[in-house]
Design an enzyme around this catalytic site. Structure first.
Site, PDB file in Angstrom:
ATOM      1  N   MET A  42       0.851  -1.198   0.000  1.00  0.00           N
ATOM      2  CA  MET A  42       0.000   0.000   0.000  1.00  0.00           C
ATOM      3  C   MET A  42       0.887   1.250   0.000  1.00  0.00           C
ATOM      4  SD  MET A  42      -3.409  -0.939   2.114  1.00  0.00           S
ATOM      5  CE  MET A  42      -2.784  -0.623   3.730  1.00  0.00           C
ATOM      6  N   ALA A  44       3.998   3.919   0.975  1.00  0.00           N
ATOM      7  CA  ALA A  44       4.677   4.407   2.188  1.00  0.00           C
ATOM      8  C   ALA A  44       5.779   3.406   2.547  1.00  0.00           C
ATOM      9  CB  ALA A  44       3.695   4.614   3.342  1.00  0.00           C
ATOM     10  N   HIS A  46       8.919   1.266   3.506  1.00  0.00           N
ATOM     11  CA  HIS A  46      10.008   1.355   4.472  1.00  0.00           C
ATOM     12  C   HIS A  46      10.946   0.168   4.234  1.00  0.00           C
ATOM     13  CE1 HIS A  46       7.786  -1.776   6.465  1.00  0.00           C
ATOM     14  NE2 HIS A  46       6.754  -0.987   6.693  1.00  0.00           N
ATOM     15  N   GLY A  48      11.288  -2.577   5.615  1.00  0.00           N
ATOM     16  CA  GLY A  48      10.654  -3.899   5.619  1.00  0.00           C
ATOM     17  C   GLY A  48      10.119  -4.232   4.230  1.00  0.00           C
ATOM     18  N   HIS A  49       9.473  -3.248   3.572  1.00  0.00           N
ATOM     19  CA  HIS A  49       9.001  -3.480   2.200  1.00  0.00           C
ATOM     20  C   HIS A  49      10.187  -3.757   1.263  1.00  0.00           C
ATOM     21  CE1 HIS A  49       5.541  -0.783   3.532  1.00  0.00           C
ATOM     22  NE2 HIS A  49       4.913  -1.852   3.091  1.00  0.00           N
ATOM     23  N   ARG A 161       5.983 -11.309   6.961  1.00  0.00           N
ATOM     24  CA  ARG A 161       5.466 -12.126   8.066  1.00  0.00           C
ATOM     25  C   ARG A 161       4.815 -11.269   9.149  1.00  0.00           C
ATOM     26  NH1 ARG A 161       9.899 -15.953   9.930  1.00  0.00           N
ATOM     27  NH2 ARG A 161       9.418 -16.980   7.982  1.00  0.00           N
ATOM     28  N   LYS A 162       5.053  -9.949   9.128  1.00  0.00           N
ATOM     29  CA  LYS A 162       4.452  -9.121  10.174  1.00  0.00           C
ATOM     30  C   LYS A 162       2.923  -9.240  10.145  1.00  0.00           C
ATOM     31  CE  LYS A 162       3.957  -4.566  10.379  1.00  0.00           C
ATOM     32  NZ  LYS A 162       2.597  -4.431  10.937  1.00  0.00           N
ATOM     33  N   SER A 198       6.540  -0.494  10.329  1.00  0.00           N
ATOM     34  CA  SER A 198       5.174  -0.413   9.818  1.00  0.00           C
ATOM     35  C   SER A 198       4.975   0.997   9.285  1.00  0.00           C
ATOM     36  CB  SER A 198       4.177  -0.663  10.965  1.00  0.00           C
ATOM     37  OG  SER A 198       2.891  -0.166  10.623  1.00  0.00           O
ATOM     38  N   ARG A 200       2.476   2.600   9.651  1.00  0.00           N
ATOM     39  CA  ARG A 200       1.705   3.319  10.678  1.00  0.00           C
ATOM     40  C   ARG A 200       2.599   3.852  11.806  1.00  0.00           C
ATOM     41  NH1 ARG A 200      -2.482  -0.640   9.119  1.00  0.00           N
ATOM     42  NH2 ARG A 200      -4.231   0.574   8.307  1.00  0.00           N
TER      43      ARG A 200
HETATM   44  O1  PAF Z   1      -0.163  -5.859   3.438  1.00  0.00           O
HETATM   45  C1  PAF Z   1      -0.600  -4.908   2.760  1.00  0.00           C
HETATM   46  O2  PAF Z   1       0.055  -3.871   2.592  1.00  0.00           O
HETATM   47  C2  PAF Z   1      -1.985  -5.014   2.139  1.00  0.00           C
HETATM   48  O3  PAF Z   1      -2.874  -5.677   2.973  1.00  0.00           O
HETATM   49  C3  PAF Z   1      -1.970  -5.643   0.739  1.00  0.00           C
HETATM   50  C4  PAF Z   1      -1.489  -7.095   0.775  1.00  0.00           C
HETATM   51  C5  PAF Z   1      -1.065  -4.841  -0.187  1.00  0.00           C
HETATM   52  C6  PAF Z   1      -3.390  -5.646   0.145  1.00  0.00           C
HETATM   53  O4  PAF Z   1      -3.890  -4.353   0.026  1.00  0.00           O
END
Ligand code: PAF
Length: 299
Positions: A42, A44, A46, A48-49, A161-162, A198, A200
């Protein structure tokens, strides 16, 4: 004098190509090398992504990152409007990481007919914990993940895994609906103080951020208790004690579950479990989890 351009500036690799429409995506994915590896996000983004993206790039096919704040998975009083959106920053973060394309659809592109009438329902594992606190959340997640898998024709999809309950439910969806995709799950990235990364976390003040550390501390206390082979009740109590003593937080849940179907561990259960927790710090909700081994009653 030679002017540097995107292509010859060694410190600024070009950002990946962005596609915002389903039709253009369909043409582009056709030309991508297999396996096509999808990292659904989604935005934003960081570190982790970026671990997920690096994992995807290490596969050796092509990498698609989707960036879409999915309205379907937010409840009416949740943070859909406030959710951080920084596509330009996301693209910068993805530059040079082997991403072939970013799919960042508009809401209308994702849901051209408005809110879908047919959705993917999560089943029993989706009605506890996150599913109980956030009714409709997992139907929204599974519906958009199914659409993203179909639109990108992903061979592999990478999740963090979070969001362990999300992972369990996506796994069940893939199995139950025969979706031709392999799932890869990447461990949670934490700050040095233990807080799981996160998007958030950006909502937290400095004081709230230190209050939020009660969640990883509780999970770690439960893991240490489990390592001492104490009974399940004592493992749970160790985590709850940390949360009970912490100031400034509200506990949504803390439990030990089976990682595959998110059923609570009972007194007779043993084996690989997952300590899971969700807290609120001010208006921010945070979730986290930690794998733990539970020994049986006999020890
Ligand atoms: O984990 C997320 O960021 C969301 O739930 C996902 C998998 C991209 C679905 O909108």
């Amino acid at each position: 004098m030679h002017r540097l351009t995107w292509n010859d500036d060694p410190v600024s690799p070009p950002p990946p190509r962005v596609i915002d429409a389903q039709r253009a995506l369909a043409d582009a994915v056709e030309r991508l090398a297999r396996p096509r590896v999808l990292v659904p996000t989604m935005g934003a983004l960081h570190a982790g992504h970026l671990d997920l993206v690096d994992k995807a790039a290490s596969v050796g096919g092509s990498v698609i990152v989707s960036v879409f704040v999915n309205p379907l998975q937010f409840g009416p009083n949740e943070d859909f409007d406030a959710y951080p959106r920084h596509l330009a920053g996301d693209l910068e973060a993805l530059a040079g990481r082997g991403v072939d394309l970013v799919y960042a659809p508009t809401g209308r592109d994702m849901y051209p007919l408005g809110a879908p009438r047919v959705t993917v329902q999560p089943g029993p594992a989706g009605s506890a914990y996150e599913g109980k606190v956030r009714p409709g959340h997992f139907a929204g997640v599974l519906t958009v993940v199914a659409k993203l898998l179909l639109r990108t024709r992903a061979d592999i999809a990478v999740f963090g895994r979070k969001d362990a309950q999300q992972v369990a439910l996506v796994r069940q969806m893939v199995a139950d609906l025969d979706l031709p995709v392999e799932l890869v799950v990447v461990p949670t990235r934490r700050d040095p103080d233990g807080l799981a990364l996160s998007s958030r976390n950006a909502y937290l003040t400095a004081a709230q951020r230190s209050q939020a550390l009660a969640l990883p501390a509780a999970l770690s206390a439960a893991a240490s208790a489990a390592a001492d082979a104490v009974p399940l009740d004592a493992v749970k109590a160790a985590g709850l004690e940390v949360l009970g003593k912490a100031g400034g937080i509200e506990v949504d849940y803390f439990d030990i579950v089976r990682p595959d179907d998110f059923q609570a561990f009972g007194a007779e259960d043993w084996g690989q479990g997952l300590a899971i927790g969700a807290i609120r710090v001010g208006t921010t909700r945070l979730i986290d989890n930690w794998p733990i081994g539970i020994v049986g009653k006999e020890g």
